[in-house]
Structures are given as C-alpha cells and as structure tokens.
Design a protein around this motif. Structure first.
Motif, PDB file in Angstrom:
ATOM      1  N   TYR A 119       0.823  -1.209   0.000  1.00  0.00           N
ATOM      2  CA  TYR A 119       0.000   0.000   0.000  1.00  0.00           C
ATOM      3  C   TYR A 119       0.859   1.262   0.000  1.00  0.00           C
ATOM      4  O   TYR A 119       0.554   2.234  -0.682  1.00  0.00           O
ATOM      5  N   VAL A 120       1.956   1.227   0.763  1.00  0.00           N
ATOM      6  CA  VAL A 120       2.878   2.385   0.809  1.00  0.00           C
ATOM      7  C   VAL A 120       3.423   2.645  -0.598  1.00  0.00           C
ATOM      8  O   VAL A 120       3.422   3.788  -1.080  1.00  0.00           O
ATOM      9  N   ASN A 121       3.843   1.581  -1.257  1.00  0.00           N
ATOM     10  CA  ASN A 121       4.437   1.743  -2.592  1.00  0.00           C
ATOM     11  C   ASN A 121       3.409   2.218  -3.617  1.00  0.00           C
ATOM     12  O   ASN A 121       3.712   3.041  -4.472  1.00  0.00           O
ATOM     13  N   ARG A 122       2.204   1.650  -3.524  1.00  0.00           N
ATOM     14  CA  ARG A 122       1.177   2.053  -4.495  1.00  0.00           C
ATOM     15  C   ARG A 122       0.839   3.539  -4.334  1.00  0.00           C
ATOM     16  O   ARG A 122       0.687   4.256  -5.318  1.00  0.00           O
ATOM     17  N   ARG A 123       0.725   3.985  -3.076  1.00  0.00           N
ATOM     18  CA  ARG A 123       0.396   5.410  -2.877  1.00  0.00           C
ATOM     19  C   ARG A 123       1.550   6.310  -3.316  1.00  0.00           C
ATOM     20  O   ARG A 123       1.341   7.402  -3.852  1.00  0.00           O
TER      21      ARG A 123
ATOM     22  N   ILE B  24      -4.720  17.447  -3.792  1.00  0.00           N
ATOM     23  CA  ILE B  24      -5.096  16.573  -2.681  1.00  0.00           C
ATOM     24  C   ILE B  24      -6.079  15.527  -3.214  1.00  0.00           C
ATOM     25  O   ILE B  24      -7.041  15.857  -3.910  1.00  0.00           O
ATOM     26  N   ILE B  25      -5.788  14.269  -2.930  1.00  0.00           N
ATOM     27  CA  ILE B  25      -6.592  13.161  -3.475  1.00  0.00           C
ATOM     28  C   ILE B  25      -7.520  12.635  -2.381  1.00  0.00           C
ATOM     29  O   ILE B  25      -7.064  12.344  -1.273  1.00  0.00           O
ATOM     30  N   ILE B  26      -8.799  12.542  -2.695  1.00  0.00           N
ATOM     31  CA  ILE B  26      -9.745  11.946  -1.743  1.00  0.00           C
ATOM     32  C   ILE B  26     -10.312  10.669  -2.350  1.00  0.00           C
ATOM     33  O   ILE B  26     -10.931  10.697  -3.413  1.00  0.00           O
ATOM     34  N   LEU B  27     -10.066   9.549  -1.678  1.00  0.00           N
ATOM     35  CA  LEU B  27     -10.610   8.267  -2.145  1.00  0.00           C
ATOM     36  C   LEU B  27     -11.689   7.818  -1.168  1.00  0.00           C
ATOM     37  O   LEU B  27     -11.397   7.498  -0.007  1.00  0.00           O
ATOM     38  N   PHE B  28     -12.927   7.806  -1.630  1.00  0.00           N
ATOM     39  CA  PHE B  28     -14.054   7.445  -0.777  1.00  0.00           C
ATOM     40  C   PHE B  28     -14.193   5.926  -0.686  1.00  0.00           C
ATOM     41  O   PHE B  28     -14.315   5.252  -1.717  1.00  0.00           O
ATOM     42  N   GLY B  29     -14.185   5.410   0.526  1.00  0.00           N
ATOM     43  CA  GLY B  29     -14.560   4.010   0.716  1.00  0.00           C
ATOM     44  C   GLY B  29     -16.071   3.919   0.606  1.00  0.00           C
ATOM     45  O   GLY B  29     -16.778   4.931   0.661  1.00  0.00           O
TER      46      GLY B  29
ATOM     47  N   LEU C 137      -9.702  -0.042  -1.787  1.00  0.00           N
ATOM     48  CA  LEU C 137      -9.022  -1.282  -1.383  1.00  0.00           C
ATOM     49  C   LEU C 137      -7.590  -1.302  -1.917  1.00  0.00           C
ATOM     50  O   LEU C 137      -6.661  -1.706  -1.213  1.00  0.00           O
ATOM     51  N   TYR C 138      -7.422  -0.868  -3.146  1.00  0.00           N
ATOM     52  CA  TYR C 138      -6.128  -0.949  -3.814  1.00  0.00           C
ATOM     53  C   TYR C 138      -5.077  -0.090  -3.116  1.00  0.00           C
ATOM     54  O   TYR C 138      -3.934  -0.493  -2.974  1.00  0.00           O
ATOM     55  N   TYR C 139      -5.489   1.091  -2.650  1.00  0.00           N
ATOM     56  CA  TYR C 139      -4.510   2.014  -2.054  1.00  0.00           C
ATOM     57  C   TYR C 139      -4.487   2.000  -0.536  1.00  0.00           C
ATOM     58  O   TYR C 139      -3.526   2.466   0.078  1.00  0.00           O
ATOM     59  N   PHE C 140      -5.564   1.515   0.102  1.00  0.00           N
ATOM     60  CA  PHE C 140      -5.611   1.539   1.571  1.00  0.00           C
ATOM     61  C   PHE C 140      -5.881   0.170   2.210  1.00  0.00           C
ATOM     62  O   PHE C 140      -5.372  -0.098   3.288  1.00  0.00           O
ATOM     63  N   GLY C 141      -6.728  -0.640   1.594  1.00  0.00           N
ATOM     64  CA  GLY C 141      -6.897  -2.010   2.069  1.00  0.00           C
ATOM     65  C   GLY C 141      -8.052  -2.361   2.983  1.00  0.00           C
ATOM     66  O   GLY C 141      -8.605  -3.441   2.860  1.00  0.00           O
TER      67      GLY C 141
ATOM     68  N   VAL D 196      -7.277  10.015   2.441  1.00  0.00           N
ATOM     69  CA  VAL D 196      -6.848  11.309   1.914  1.00  0.00           C
ATOM     70  C   VAL D 196      -5.342  11.265   1.657  1.00  0.00           C
ATOM     71  O   VAL D 196      -4.577  10.827   2.528  1.00  0.00           O
ATOM     72  N   ILE D 197      -4.941  11.677   0.472  1.00  0.00           N
ATOM     73  CA  ILE D 197      -3.522  11.748   0.134  1.00  0.00           C
ATOM     74  C   ILE D 197      -3.231  13.181  -0.298  1.00  0.00           C
ATOM     75  O   ILE D 197      -3.663  13.621  -1.364  1.00  0.00           O
ATOM     76  N   ASP D 198      -2.531  13.884   0.556  1.00  0.00           N
ATOM     77  CA  ASP D 198      -2.169  15.271   0.255  1.00  0.00           C
ATOM     78  C   ASP D 198      -0.833  15.231  -0.490  1.00  0.00           C
ATOM     79  O   ASP D 198       0.232  15.056   0.120  1.00  0.00           O
ATOM     80  N   VAL D 199      -0.895  15.351  -1.804  1.00  0.00           N
ATOM     81  CA  VAL D 199       0.307  15.184  -2.627  1.00  0.00           C
ATOM     82  C   VAL D 199       1.292  16.330  -2.366  1.00  0.00           C
ATOM     83  O   VAL D 199       2.491  16.105  -2.219  1.00  0.00           O
ATOM     84  N   ASP D 200       0.775  17.550  -2.263  1.00  0.00           N
ATOM     85  CA  ASP D 200       1.636  18.731  -2.103  1.00  0.00           C
ATOM     86  C   ASP D 200       2.463  18.658  -0.821  1.00  0.00           C
ATOM     87  O   ASP D 200       3.622  19.035  -0.800  1.00  0.00           O
TER      88      ASP D 200
END
Lengths: 466, 466
Positions: free
Chosen positions: A7-11, A22-27, A50-54, A63-67
């Motif tokens: 998951y760390v590598n995928r993100r 900023i990326i928001i992935l809704f479960g 599931l793919y990025y968090f599990g 939430v993935i804050d890219v900046d």
C-alpha cells in the motif's frame, strides 16, 4: 490485505503520477436493500480504496495530500453498541497503521480538510462516484450537484489509477487464480445440477451458494438462462427443458475481492444436437483465435475484429450470412449475432475500473471507442495489450427474436444477412464461451488451474459422469 | 403479483386514510455494488411500492392524487438495447393496467406533477427514503436536502401505510408460509452441512444458495457464527470447532418478496454439552412462554418483560444472576444477557416497515419506546397485538466478553450480576431461538408447515441422521 509495503508503494507511485493537489478516495458505505439498518446488501468495499488503503470496513475515506506528502485515513471508531451487534473491529488508527498510513482522524475532519483546500484553491482530486451516498457526501463537502460530479472528477487521478490498476502485480494474479478456482467450482456445480425439470433459479441459486461458500460473493449477478440470447438473463422460475441449451455466465470473488468471469453453454439434457454443435464450434473457434493472437502490442480492437471476420466467414458457410466478409464486418452486420465486444479488463471489478469510464480504461489516444455503431459500441476494451493485463475472451452467437424482427422490418444489412434462414433459428437461444486470460511477455495464457469443460465432447463427458 | 382488485382496493383504502393531498410512492432503482452498470446488487423493489402497485421493475414511481381521485404509474419504457441485454419486459402502460391504474407517463412527467402541486400549495406525501438515489430524486423534485427528508416525510402517510401493512391479508399469510418453507430448507441445510472442520463461510454460503434456489433472495444477510454472542455475526473464514455452538439466523424471501426469519443454535459436533443444555433450556422456555401468552390485546412489551423475568429467575438458579427479579429487570440488568427485544413485525420487510420508523410500527400513543435503557432501547415491537399481526419470537442469552468487561469495570448492576461466575462463561458464545408467529383471534400460532428441529433432542436426532 496485502503487506504494508504494497500500500505504501502504491500510494507513492500514485503521488508521482498525480503530481499535485489533494486526493480523496471514498470508501463505500453499507447499501440498504429495503430499509436502512439490517436490510443491507452484502458490504462491498470500493476497489480503488481497497487498492490504495486495504481496509474492508464501511465508513472510511482515504486522503492523500500530494503537495505536503501527507496521508490520512478518516473514519469513526465504533462503540460498545456496535460491538454487541457486529463484533469488534480494528480502530481506524490500527487500520491506518496496517496500510502504512501515519495519521487517522474522525469523519468530521473531512469537511475541514475540504474547506481548507477550497480556500487555498488547491485541486481536489476525486474519482467519478457510482454510489448515491457518496454523491451526497461529495455534494455536501464540495457543493457539486450529483449530476455534475462525473464531469468534475479528476482526469489526472482517473488516468493514474487506470495506469496502475491495469497492470496486475504477481500477488494480484495469484488472487485472480484463486477467484478462477471458485469459478471452476461454480460452473461445474451448474453442469452437475442442470437437468430437465429443475428451474433456472434452482441452478442459479446453487451456483451463488458456491460463490458464497468459498469466497466473498459472486463477482456479478449470476446469469443462468435457457434464453442465452439475452445477454444478462437472470435465472427465472422457468423449468429447464430437454433439447435446449443453458447459458451460465458467472464468477466468484475472493475474500480480497479479486474476480473471475467465465461463461459456458451446455445442453440441458447433457447432449448437444447437430444444429447446436454447428454454432458452438464457431464460437469455440472464435474463442481459440483470440487466445492465439492476443499478445503485448496487439490492439484488442483488432483481435475483436479478427474474431468478427472469422465468425462472419463461418456463418456464411452455414448460410446465415452472405456477401463480402470485410464489408459485412465494416458495416456491423455481424452484430446481429454478436452485439457485444470480445471482452473487458478484469481485476478487482469484474469489468475492471468500469466506474472510472470505459474511454479511459479500454481505450487511449490511439484507439477511440466507436460509440455510433450498434454492437461495436459495446466493445469495452480496444487498446493495445500490455504484459500483466487481464482480459476476458468471450465471443458469442445469439439469435435475438426482437432484434431479428426490428432489423428485418427496417431492411438493415439485408445484403449480408439471410433473414429467411435466420427465422428458423428464432428458437435457438444463444451461445457464449468465456475465459479469463493474462497477457504474458510474448502471448497470453488462460487463468485458472483447471479448465472448466469446454470442448463439446468434454462437456458431454462431464455431464454424463456427474 | 396479486390480483388487480387487491391493488385497487388497497389504494382505495389508502386514499380514505390519507384524506387529501398527493401521494408519491417511489419504487427502487438498481443499486450499484462496485461500479454503475452490471455491478449491481440483486434488484429489490420497495415493499410499500409493491404493496400498492405490484411491479418488480426498477425506475418506477406511483402517484396517487387523493384530491382528484387520480392514479398514475410513472416510468420510462425500455428500448431495443435494453431488450438485447436484459430481455423484454411489460410496458409501463401494461404494468399500470395489471395494477388497475388507468394512467401511465414517462419519468419527466414527475417533475411537472411536483411543480404543479407545489405551485398549488398542495400537500405532497412521501415516505422517509432509505435509498440514497431516491434521496437525490426527492432533492431534485422538491428541493429538500437529504438530511431533512426524514422529518419532511408525511406522518399521515406513514400511519396509514403502517395501519394497513400491519394486519396481514390471507394471501399475504400464505406467502409468509411459503417463505417459512424456504427457511425450513435453509436451516436444515445448515444443520446438515455443519461439522467440525468446515468454515462458517461454507455453511453460510450453502444456506444462501438455498434461499436463492427457491425464492427471490435471503430476507437479510445470513448470520452464521460460532460467536453467537455477536448479534449480527457474518459468517467468517473461521473453522468450526467441536464443542462449540453455531448460531444460524436466516430467512428466505419468496418471489413476491415476503419474508421468513428463524434462528436455531446447535452444537457443531451434533451433541450439546451439559452447560450448553442448561442455557439452551432457559432460552427454549422463554420462547415457549411468549408463544403461550401472545394474543390480541396483549402488549408485546409485556410479553417481552415476562420473558425477561423468567430468564432472570432461571439465571438466578444457575447462579449467574442474583437479587430481586422484579428490581433486576426494572433496572435492566438482564440486558447483560438479552441486549435486544423479544421480536419485531415481519412481512415484506424482515423487520417489517422498519424504514418508516420504529416508533410508528412497533409503538403507539399508549406504548412509547424506552430509548434510554440499554437493551430495552432495542425492543422493536411494544404495542398491543392484533389479529393478523406477524411477529418474531426470538429470545436469546449471550455472553459478550466486551460487555462483561465494560459493565464490570463500571460496576454496573453488581447487585444483580454474579461477575465471578460470569467470567467462566466468556468462551460460551450465545444462544437464540426464533420463530415467526401469527396472532390469531384468541392466541397465536407458529408459522410454517414443518417446525425446524428445536428441542435439543430433536436437533441432536436430526444432526445424527443427516
């Protein structure tokens, strides 16, 4: 769940691809069937989440804050009442840790994050929602009406997710193989219990039971019907009749939510008729052709077209089509018999990532979908194959009375279709054969340990012995 | 579907009860699992829509204009593409006719109807929505935000629907008996395949398969678990162990969408231990008591309290509770063992009409729910029983480690609960026995042709022979 590193590598890769914002992935949340609580459908987590968090629990948002290179898992912890009713589950903090995410926060924090991002005019990336509760959530968070959300979704994020999820990792391929093993059990169960006098519903139910017994659920609603000419025919209370074919299109989903998707068509009484064999052998050869020519660099659109040409040639031999093959296929006359595409991507979704948009998943700048032509507009996968892609190979031949009547009345393709002869096939039904294939470095291979009986002889042998 | 007259008469009665305004009954739409199309959950029509209109297709809305005595079925007809993929279905006009509704119209007409009604300041009655797509539809039609729709729903309409659906017609009782016959097959299948070494998931899957084979679907997600102390324990991949109990709570739904709901608890290895029998016999006696005293005019709240008293008495004999029974029950100490209510209404929804609000369905002006006390707050049905009601009778005794720890740490009810002894039951699990009963003119009767093995001796006999 896979390892924390997965998951760390995928993100990390996702952040590289999306670059900023900023990326928001809704479960997903629970989905009510006929009343709000207890009346739920089985919970199905969103595949990209599931793919990025599990985690497989409802009520979570990633939430993935890219900046600022920050990651956050958002959700509310459960209390003693929930534990009494549903058992204890990991805290949100623990779920975050399992996925290598450093921070967690309660759900109310999400509005703060969105408000701040909007104030700072940062790009908020979200995927096109397909669940209506998520649409309401996005409406409340970002003020975008549900009808505008698909176009407001982030194309950068869609493209990045499609890029990553299209190429299956080794551990994902192993999961798909597990799903295929469940699919094998489902299909052989269908063949075992199919016989004249039982209902379609009975067989479909037994098939669903196997998917439930060995995996998470069916990968899509099981199609089991004597009316194989209906693409998505739900099992009905109709009784199976000797002399007819039954079409079974179904698949399982593993506990990690990877899918299988196979189709077999077999005689209710265990023995094909001559007329059925003639059509079956065409579908079989089309299926084999796709397996033979699919490899990296080849467009799946071209594989589809080769299959259409072969099918047209063979239907001409039977006197059901006529005229120049090339012209017939270009005009789309073959769609009378094959009104859908050869196949689609498969992975965590049985039509993998279909929710993100067919144009992004199955096509690219080089290959655009043809949405104008009947039949070809249902081709879900047209772009060049790459090593690690998993696609279905599922040609079919159908005799659809309503379509025959409509085309004939309109005089469509009458230089290519022998309507007189076709009339005599109106009671035939339809045949489809489908397997899942993995694109390898120099070709492709069939997925699943054991092949579900496929050649007519093998089908008949299996059905007579079981 | 039932006869045309059934629907005509029901709507006529509804109009009498609601008196004025315009009633909108939303049918359900397809519910996406993991992507918008093909990734659907099985379609489940809304029960109240089914009750007044009947058709089992998605995308329909029923309108009853009480003031002008006009009825309308709204929905879009399907086209040739839909027929190819899903087969042909009746036109909306034909569906309307089957239900004795004179007019039909396409979906866009609904906005016109709502706009006119709002312009004329007429009352628009709708029920509290539970599906998020319906919420978005109501938001677009009437401008009420989803979070305000439950309170904006029509109390007159809710009360009228509850009044009508609470008392089951003869044809509805027959459907419920059919659902019970499916439930019988589900439970005896569970008993047959349960043995040490198989997974909970395996058994749960087989049970679901039976529901799918003989009816529309499960009436709720099957509970099958060695952890009977979790009220709604999903089947897990855990392996069944000799010496433990398995709790199976499940039901079927007929093609007309009437439900059954039964629970049995049985030993994984087919033989109860002495300790299990001691607890089982209490639950059994509680269950029998409810069957004995339920009749028209009796409050189900009082039946529940009688059961709690009997349970407390018997737990005192085992040394698990102590002190004055009356005081213990009034204080809610028994909720350590029975944290839920005795039962709920059952019909087209397994918790019948729960989506309309527990207060309206299970209570009335005379009997208000006690939402403050743990355990009693989960009583879904408290009001006086009437002939034709169908309710569940489902007492249980559970040993919930997290609850034991929490209450003990807080020093709750320590005059009534023997925590020392209770500690030794932390590995016990839980027992629940549930059947569906019909209130008759002078008492009640068990629903279903054959009783699922119930007495410990019968359970053991069945399991040893199958």
């Amino acid at each position: 769940m896979f390892s924390k590193e997965t998951y760390v590598n995928r993100r990390a890769e996702l952040k590289k691809l999306v670059k900023s914002g900023i990326i928001i992935l809704f479960g997903n949340n629970e989905s009510p069937a006929n009343f709000p609580a207890n009346g739920y459908y089985p919970f199905r987590q969103d595949s990209t989440f599931l793919y990025y968090f599990g985690p497989k629990r409802d009520g979570l948002v990633g939430v993935i804050d890219v900046d600022n290179d920050k990651e956050l898992l958002i959700g509310n912890d459960i209390d003693i009442d929930d534990i009494v009713w549903y058992g204890s589950v990991d805290s949100v903090h623990d779920m975050a840790e399992h996925a290598g995410v450093k921070e967690s926060a309660p759900m109310k924090q999400l509005q703060v994050i969105c408000d701040n991002a909007m104030k700072e005019k940062r790009t908020i990336h979200f995927l096109p929602p397909y669940r209506h509760d998520t649409m309401i959530q996005i409406f409340d968070l970002l003020g975008i009406h549900p009808s505008k959300q698909r176009e407001a979704a982030s194309v950068e994020l869609i493209k990045a997710v499609v890029k990553m999820r299209s190429t299956k990792e080794q551990q994902e391929i192993e999961e798909i193989e597990r799903a295929c093993a469940i699919g094998y059990k489902m299909h052989t169960t269908a063949m075992r219990v199919t016989k004249p006098g039982v209902t379609e519903k009975y067989v479909g139910g037994q098939v669903n039971g196997i998917a439930n017994s060995y995996g998470a659920m069916v990968s899509f609603p099981t199609i089991f019907s004597q009316h194989g000419e209906i693409m998505h025919g739900n099992p009905s209370m109709a009784v199976l009749e000797s002399g007819r074919l039954a079409l079974c299109d179904c698949g399982g989903e593993t506990m990690e939510h990877y899918c299988s998707d196979n189709t077999r068509t077999f005689p209710v009484n265990g023995k094909f008729t001559q007329r059925q064999l003639e059509i079956y052998s065409i579908v079989e050869d089309c299926h084999d052709l796709a397996l033979k020519i699919s490899k990296p660099g080849v467009k799946y659109f071209d594989v589809h077209m080769d299959v259409c040409r072969l099918m047209t040639d063979r239907l001409k031999e039977l006197g059901l089509m006529m005229g120049d093959t090339e012209e017939a296929v270009r005009a789309g006359a073959h769609a009378m018999f094959l009104p859908h595409g050869l196949g689609h991507m498969m992975g965590m979704d049985v039509h993998d990532m279909e929710g993100l948009g067919q144009t992004y998943v199955g096509f690219d700048d080089e290959t655009r979908p043809n949405l104008e032509q009947f039949g070809t507009n249902c081709l879900r996968m047209g772009r060049r194959l790459e090593e690690g892609f998993v696609v279905t190979d599922e040609p079919g031949i159908y005799f659809i009375p309503a379509l025959i009547d409509e085309w004939r009345a309109k005089g469509l393709h009458k230089d290519f279709i022998n309507y007189e002869k076709l009339e005599t096939y109106k009671d035939f039904g339809g045949i489809r054969i489908e397997d899942d294939i993995l694109i390898t470095s120099d070709g492709c291979r069939f997925l699943g340990e054991e092949r579900i009986p496929y050649h007519p002889k093998d089908v008949e042998d299996f059905m007579s012995k079981n």
